[in-house]
Design an enzyme around this catalytic site. Structure first.
Site, PDB file in Angstrom:
ATOM      1  N   ASP A   1     -37.775 -18.450  29.533  1.00  0.00           N
ATOM      2  CA  ASP A   1     -38.539 -19.693  29.651  1.00  0.00           C
ATOM      3  C   ASP A   1     -39.306 -19.675  30.961  1.00  0.00           C
ATOM      4  OD1 ASP A   1     -37.654 -20.756  27.228  1.00  0.00           O
ATOM      5  OD2 ASP A   1     -35.989 -21.831  28.132  1.00  0.00           O
TER       6      ASP A   1
ATOM      7  N   ASP B   1     -41.255 -22.392  22.056  1.00  0.00           N
ATOM      8  CA  ASP B   1     -40.738 -23.766  21.971  1.00  0.00           C
ATOM      9  C   ASP B   1     -41.865 -24.747  21.640  1.00  0.00           C
ATOM     10  OD1 ASP B   1     -38.194 -22.856  22.705  1.00  0.00           O
ATOM     11  OD2 ASP B   1     -38.503 -23.315  24.826  1.00  0.00           O
TER      12      ASP B   1
END
Length: 166
Positions: free
Chosen positions: A111, A127
């Protein structure tokens, strides 16, 4: 065919962005992109979207496989007629595949997107597509409900008019 190409492009965009992040950022390093709005950082996420359910790798691998192939089956065999539904499923499948690749080969998801103006977990391109796809699918579901309700009202009205003519 366009939907398969789009899903592949989503996976490619996600993986390229993650590779660039890992090459140019040390773990935990933060670089401001737009002051007080957006930063990039590199974190390892062993959970689901936005860091929930940390450490459940096998569970997420299995769930992702089931959902991914369920969506593919639905697209190939059921042939959804709505473009909105097709795009929603394409976005969710592409995003799920992008994070699946990380989980499978790395044991975690990379991330890097950090929203600075609110307290929010770090996330990635995959995401984003999963969330956009889910939002589009909700929109599709509501539009389909309203469309069916409208069709029923028209049908009921036609039956009422037919009954009163007789």
């Amino acid at each position: 065919m366009i939907y398969i190409i789009a899903a592949i492009l989503i996976v490619a965009l996600d993986q390229i962005s993650k590779v660039l992040t890992t090459r140019h950022f040390a773990l935990g390093e933060v670089k401001t992109i737009i002051p007080e709005i957006l930063s990039f950082t590199y974190v390892k996420n062993e959970g689901a979207a936005f860091g929930i359910l940390q450490g459940a790798r096998v569970f997420f691998l299995i769930i992702t496989i089931v959902v991914f192939f369920g969506v593919l089956y639905y697209i190939i065999k059921i042939h959804p007629h709505s473009r909105l539904e097709k795009w929603a499923l394409t976005f969710m499948a592409g995003g799920a595949a992008g994070n699946f690749i990380d989980r499978l080969f790395l044991g975690y998801v990379r991330d890097f997107i950090l929203v600075d103006f609110i307290e929010f977990p770090v996330f990635n391109i995959a995401d984003c597509f999963v969330c956009i796809g889910a939002g589009l699918y909700i929109l599709y579901a509501f539009s389909d409900i309203f469309k069916k309700k409208e069709e029923k009202e028209i049908d009921d009205k036609q039956h009422t008019e037919t009954d009163s003519v007789q």
